[in-house]
Design an enzyme around this catalytic site. Structure first.
Site, short mmCIF file in Angstrom:
data_model
loop_
_atom_site.label_atom_id
_atom_site.label_comp_id
_atom_site.label_asym_id
_atom_site.label_seq_id
_atom_site.Cartn_x
_atom_site.Cartn_y
_atom_site.Cartn_z
CE LYS A 160 44.50 -6.41 32.12
NZ LYS A 160 43.21 -5.68 32.11
CG ASP B 267 53.52 -7.27 34.67
OD1 ASP B 267 53.30 -6.17 35.22
OD2 ASP B 267 54.31 -8.11 35.12
CB VAL B 268 49.94 -4.97 29.18
CG1 VAL B 268 49.56 -5.02 27.71
CG2 VAL B 268 48.69 -5.07 30.04
CG ASP C 3 37.34 1.72 36.39
OD1 ASP C 3 37.13 2.90 36.75
OD2 ASP C 3 38.49 1.24 36.32
CB VAL D 280 53.44 -1.78 26.43
CG1 VAL D 280 54.34 -2.08 25.25
CG2 VAL D 280 52.27 -2.75 26.48
N GLY D 281 53.13 -2.11 29.89
CA GLY D 281 52.35 -1.66 31.02
C GLY D 281 52.57 -2.58 32.20
CB SER D 282 54.23 -2.86 34.94
OG SER D 282 54.46 -3.67 36.06
N GLY D 283 51.47 -3.11 36.63
CA GLY D 283 50.75 -2.68 37.81
C GLY D 283 50.76 -3.78 38.85
CB ALA D 284 49.36 -3.91 42.25
#
Length: 479
Positions: free
Chosen positions: A50, A34-35, A146, A27-31
């Site tokens: 996560k 991942d989730v 943040d 449901v989510g991805s980044g550098a």
């Protein structure tokens, strides 16, 4: 444990995880993470898994969430998996919406239906929940670093919870994260056996005892006492890890359900030409920290000017920006670069000088850049022309140059604004959009338009400038 990011491999190959969880879609991805949505086999509970590829972010998030376990307005970490040579996998509660989605929906309603977007009672309830979550962090001397709408997740029944602690910094020593390389899973239990709900009334923080993660009561801390303790911590060099020696934007550019959203920082990963070099500046033996943290629109002046000696006050500025966005449905300072960010703050608050912030001349970048004198600053009231004097007064307690002048979370929670008519609505009456904000929707104002600009230079769009050599480098003056 090696402090370099482990080689990324699929979470589906981890036998200790698939033995306990049925993993669904990503449901989510980044550098750096991942989730996945998953189901706990023992009881069918839907959770978020996560997988974090970066050691620094993983250590920080696990450490902070373990300390904050049981806080009603902080995301729940049920357990985590972390072994030598493997990525950390956090098992978090699954929350399908966030405050950025709430703001976006409020803006849509305002455009279609007219009105103010949110009622005063709704805004007060959202702020009480946000302040309660940040207060839990600050009571444990945890700086989130943040805070923004996309990192404030919301359950289906309206409970707001702080998330994404990958940039958090703990200003006191905790030995939380297990280091036994043979251990596979670490399970966390709620202090009372179940997740508690936030109170429907404003907590009496002035008269109630403070309680830390160890369950021991603590006396309420005055602002002077807080600053004294922080200075003692710095003097004792208790900031223990060296994780600030790298640019800490890891979780800022990842879109993840139940954890975080795409940040405006992805065009700002490098430091601009006038900024203090955080890689050289951070000296953990002196308790220094990096200034390159947080999402630009919510970053306080001390970080924009390169400070590496700061505390909980950076979160207070961010809180003010979030509060203003709830009120206006637009970001308060939507800068397109660090220089533009400073310029926007200057146009609202006036020029930064010793009169408004004693000691500001010692900031690393203070003498490197200057703007022409702003004769008539817009002021917070100019940004929010249709709001009461009480609201403006409250915002000014957070949006001010001098960090020592910012109101603490305790002071904010006890402000009369939150307890007078119209009263905060019950949590159950808050409207929660069905899904969270998508990529680049963390704040609603045409961010994609900003990203399509031809150049990513901090100096574009400012017209003429004067660059003058100095004994230590150069200064930049904008007319």
């Amino acid at each position: 444990m090696d402090k370099q990011p482990a080689t990324s491999w699929s979470i589906h190959t981890r036998p200790e995880i698939i033995a306990k969880y049925e993993i669904f879609e990503r449901v989510g991805s980044g550098a750096y993470a991942d989730v996945y949505r998953a189901r706990r086999l023992s009881d069918g509970l839907i959770v978020a898994l996560k997988e974090i590829f970066d050691y620094q972010s993983a250590f920080r998030e696990i450490d902070a969430l373990t300390i904050l376990n049981g806080s009603p307005n902080v995301v729940v970490m049920h357990e985590y998996f972390w072994r030598e040579e493997e990525n950390a996998v956090l098992v978090l509660e699954f929350l399908r919406s966030d405050l950025a989605a709430v703001i976006r929906d409020g803006k849509r309603k305002k455009k279609v239906e007219g009105g103010d977007g949110f009622s005063v009672g709704e805004i007060k309830r959202w702020m009480i929940q946000i302040l309660t979550g940040v207060d839990a962090c600050h009571r444990n001397l945890i700086v989130h670093r943040d805070l923004k709408p996309g990192n404030m997740l919301i359950s289906d029944d309206g409970v707001l919870k702080l998330a994404d602690f990958g940039q958090a910094r703990i200003l006191m020593e905790h030995d939380i994260v297990a280091s036994d390389e043979n251990q596979q899973a670490y399970k966390l239990e709620d202090k009372d056996g179940e997740t508690s709900e936030p109170p429907e009334v404003i907590p009496d923080y002035e008269n109630s005892p403070r309680q830390g993660s160890d369950g021991q009561e603590r006396e309420a801390m005055s602002k002077d006492e807080y600053f004294r303790q922080v200075e003692e911590l710095k003097a004792k060099q208790v900031v223990r890890d060296d994780t600030d020696k790298d640019s800490n934007v890891h979780d800022g550019d990842i879109s993840c359900l139940a954890t975080c959203t795409v940040s405006e920082m992805d065009d700002d990963l490098g430091r601009n030409s006038f900024s203090y070099d955080a890689d050289e500046a951070v000296d953990d033996t002196q308790g220094l920290m990096t200034s390159c943290v947080g999402t630009r629109w919510f970053r306080p002046p001390e970080l924009l000017y390169g400070s590496t000696m700061y505390g909980l006050e950076v979160d207070l500025w961010s809180l003010g920006c979030v509060f203003a966005e709830l009120l206006s449905l637009e970001p308060l300072f939507p800068g397109i670069s660090d220089i533009d960010q400073i310029s926007r703050v200057t146009n609202v608050l006036g020029n930064l000088n010793e009169e408004v912030w004693p000691g500001c001349v010692d900031l690393p970048d203070y003498k490197s850049i200057s703007f022409a004198k702003v004769e008539s600053p817009l002021g917070i009231e100019g940004c929010l022309p249709n709001h009461s004097g009480d609201v403006i007064s409250l915002l000014k307690k957070l949006i001010c140059y001098d960090p020592a002048s910012r109101a603490t979370t305790m002071e904010m929670l006890n402000d009369k604004y939150l307890s007078e008519e119209p009263l905060p609505v019950p949590v159950s009456e808050l409207y929660v959009p069905p899904t969270m904000s998508g990529p680049d929707e963390d704040s609603p104002r045409k961010w994609n338009d900003y990203r399509e600009m031809d150049s990513d230079s901090d100096f574009d769009g400012f017209g003429p400038m004067n660059v003058k050599p100095t004994s230590s480098g150069f200064t930049i003056e904008f007319p």
